[in-house]
Write an enzyme that holds these catalytic residues in place. Structure first.
Site, mmCIF file in Angstrom:
data_model
loop_
_atom_site.group_PDB
_atom_site.id
_atom_site.type_symbol
_atom_site.label_atom_id
_atom_site.label_comp_id
_atom_site.label_asym_id
_atom_site.label_seq_id
_atom_site.Cartn_x
_atom_site.Cartn_y
_atom_site.Cartn_z
ATOM 1 C CG ASP A 214 -1.897 1.074 1.298
ATOM 2 O OD1 ASP A 214 -2.774 1.081 0.426
ATOM 3 O OD2 ASP A 214 -1.836 1.937 2.202
ATOM 4 C CD GLU A 270 15.869 -14.756 4.606
ATOM 5 O OE1 GLU A 270 15.217 -15.393 5.467
ATOM 6 O OE2 GLU A 270 16.318 -13.608 4.801
HETATM 7 C C1 GLC Z 1 -4.227 3.058 -0.742
HETATM 8 C C2 GLC Z 1 -5.447 2.188 -0.650
HETATM 9 C C3 GLC Z 1 -6.592 3.039 -0.222
HETATM 10 C C4 GLC Z 1 -6.284 3.599 1.150
HETATM 11 C C5 GLC Z 1 -4.969 4.377 1.123
HETATM 12 C C6 GLC Z 1 -4.471 4.668 2.504
HETATM 13 O O1 GLC Z 1 -4.338 3.985 -1.743
HETATM 14 O O2 GLC Z 1 -5.666 1.545 -1.875
HETATM 15 O O3 GLC Z 1 -7.797 2.335 -0.194
HETATM 16 O O4 GLC Z 1 -7.313 4.447 1.557
HETATM 17 O O5 GLC Z 1 -3.960 3.644 0.487
HETATM 18 O O6 GLC Z 1 -3.976 3.510 3.106
#
Ligand code: GLC
Length: 548
Positions: A214, A270
């Site tokens: 993310d 790993e």
């Molecule tokens: C990313 C995710 C989104 C989330 C953001 C904050 O863009 O896809 O859904 O709100 O990160 O974590």
């Protein structure tokens, strides 16, 4: 039963179709109106039969759910809303039994404000080691009552919130590039990097096949936290991550972040020898240029990065061709495989982006077929195989933090709830088989009352249904995706035609407004996204042919 992912020379992720499960809205096993882990397990045979290779599950960790799981309070446990660790283990085991790989979401840029680290930080004095794990700063201005810099939150408003110290006095500010309940971690503190590696290992040890990282272009912020150049000084929020990534900014895509991914690469490597097979990571990196994105997938960093250019391309043969050419050109120097995606839980569903209604659906199906022709991996978002459109969610039912943070401002962002409505599995009324709740009882985001004909049950076996179209496309893709190599040719064709040659398959997409003559290479029809071509291909249609 043969495994879906037969071992081959190529690691599975280099040619996989990955299905994104937005856990809250996929399948609800206990009738509380929210999807969960046992719900996913119960529907794994559906995914196997659909013909995907892997699933990516959005965050299911302990979380107050302020950003529906992207605010993690405990990275090593499952939120009771979704089940337990044992449920996650059972899901993984069953997926592997069915030959499906599992990618989990990792959120390294920020935690929840309920994470023990943040709770300890706000209970500790400025300058303490506890505060050093996050981005605390004194405020600007004579009384420190102005934010330390001008950074906006992606969800609207300022990216800083001021603390009230334990003794009741106004205190330091902390940075949150998203909601105020999502404090940013301080990646210049080595403790943070070590903790995230430990979390990686925790899930690798449980057998996950990969991670979706993310906000992979986040993590490090420019030293000194300089002001950014605001695009529109009257409006303090960027409309989306796409816009947020539009210019060089001190909070995104800093060079130091690549050290992190080199370290993760080693950790993932790993685990390669184990029974599970090669592990991978795919970056959500909204970096500014194709070259900047390619840096995340250098041979010693992450394996893939989402390529959002296919998703943001307008409905135009030329634009699609340009995206293909530019994507391949940008990845060639680093030797990475491309990825393609039309929808996810953060964007308006593509049927609606393409104009909605019958035309939006036709274009969506055509763009999907073209996407599935391309080398590399394709990422599908739950419900697109049903042809779902964006839902117009009533203001009182909206839950997205970006709605709450902007609804009283000049630049209202209605949020992403409209692409996150629980999907219909069967039946005539809500919850459409999403869960065992009473008929008429709505799940966490209400479903529209005209979804009966779109359910999995209604579309299964129905000639011409979007679901059967996806099944057939994925079945055929298996016959060439792995062996057709990493190249795709853009062949000449009539104006407004996109003609892609891959191995012995030719895909023709008509983005024009009149029927178009087929190119000579289009020999025997394999599959059409709309009416079968009869010498010409109808507008808003794509078809696969065996190549002459
Ligand atoms: C990313 C995710 C989104 C989330 C953001 C904050 O863009 O896809 O859904 O709100 O990160 O974590």
């Amino acid at each position: 039963m043969p495994a879906v992912n037969d071992p081959t020379d190529l690691p599975w992720w280099r040619h996989a179709v990955v299905y994104q499960v937005y856990i809250r809205s996929f399948a609800d096993s206990d009738g509380d109106g929210v999807g969960d882990m046992p719900g996913i397990t119960s529907r794994l045979p559906y995914l196997r039969d659909l013909g995907v290779d892997a699933l990516w599950i959005t965050p299911f960790y302990t979380s107050p759910q302020r950003d529906h799981g992207y605010d993690v309070a405990d990275y090593r446990d499952v939120d009771p809303l979704f089940g337990s660790l044992a449920d996650a283990d059972a899901m993984l085991a069953r997926a592997h039994e069915l030959g499906l790989k599992v990618i989990v979401d990792l959120v390294p840029n920020h935690t929840s404000d309920q994470h023990v680290w943040f709770q300890a930080a706000i209970a500790s004095p400025p300058g303490s080691p506890e505060r050093e794990r996050y981005m605390f700063r004194d405020g600007a201005g004579p009384d420190g009552d102005e934010p330390p810099n001008n950074w906006p939150s992606v969800f609207g408003g300022a990216a800083w919130t001021r603390l009230t110290e334990p003794d009741g006095t106004p205190g330091q500010w902390y940075l949150h590039l998203f909601d105020s309940t999502q404090p940013d971690l301080n990646w210049r503190n080595p403790e943070v990097g070590d903790e995230l590696v430990d979390i990686l290992r925790f899930w690798l040890d449980r057998g996950v096949d990969g991670f979706r990282v993310d906000v992979a272009h986040g993590l490090f912020k420019a030293e000194g936290l300089p002001d950014t150049v605001l695009r529109d000084p009257d409006e303090d929020a960027p409309a989306s991550m796409v816009e947020a990534a539009g210019v060089d900014e001190p909070m995104w895509d800093q060079p130091e972040v690549h050290e992190v991914y080199r370290r993760w690469h080693e950790v993932l490597a790993e685990y390669d020898d184990s029974e599970v097979g090669p592990r991978m990571a795919v970056a959500e990196s909204w970096a500014r240029t194709a070259e900047a994105i390619a840096r995340y997938v250098r041979p010693d960093e992450l394996h893939q990065s989402f390529n959002f250019h296919w998703l943001s391309a307008p409905w135009s043969a030329e634009a699609f061709a340009d995206v293909v050419t530019e994507t391949l050109a940008s990845l060639a120097p680093v030797g990475a495989v491309p990825t393609w995606v039309l929808s996810n839980h953060d964007v308006v569903r593509h049927v609606t982006r393409y104009g909605g209604g019958a035309q939006g659906l036709a274009r969506g199906r055509a763009a999907t077929l073209a996407m599935l022709t391309l080398p590399g991996s394709a990422y599908l978002y739950q419900g697109e195989e049903l042809g779902l459109a964006q839902v117009d969610v009533a203001p009182e039912d909206r839950t997205d933090p970006s709605w709450f943070r902007t609804k009283d401002t000049a630049k209202v962002d209605i949020g992403r709830d409209g692409c996150r409505v629980p999907i219909p599995w069967g039946g005539d009324a809500a919850p459409y088989g999403f869960g065992p709740a009473e008929t008429g009882e709505q799940p966490w985001i209400p479903q529209p009352d005209d979804w009966a004909g779109l359910s999995v049950e209604a579309q299964t076996g129905a000639e011409g249904s979007t679901l059967e179209f996806y099944r057939e496309a994925l079945r055929l893709r298996r016959t060439f995706a792995e062996t057709a190599g990493t190249d795709v040719e853009i062949l000449p064709g009539a104006p407004d035609l996109l003609v892609l040659g891959r191995g012995d398959v030719v895909c023709v997409l008509n983005a024009g407004t009149t029927p178009a003559a087929l190119p000579a290479e289009a020999r025997e029809l394999l599959l059409s996204s709309g009416d079968d071509p009869d010498g010409t291909l109808a507008p808003d249609t794509a078809a696969w042919f065996r190549r002459a």
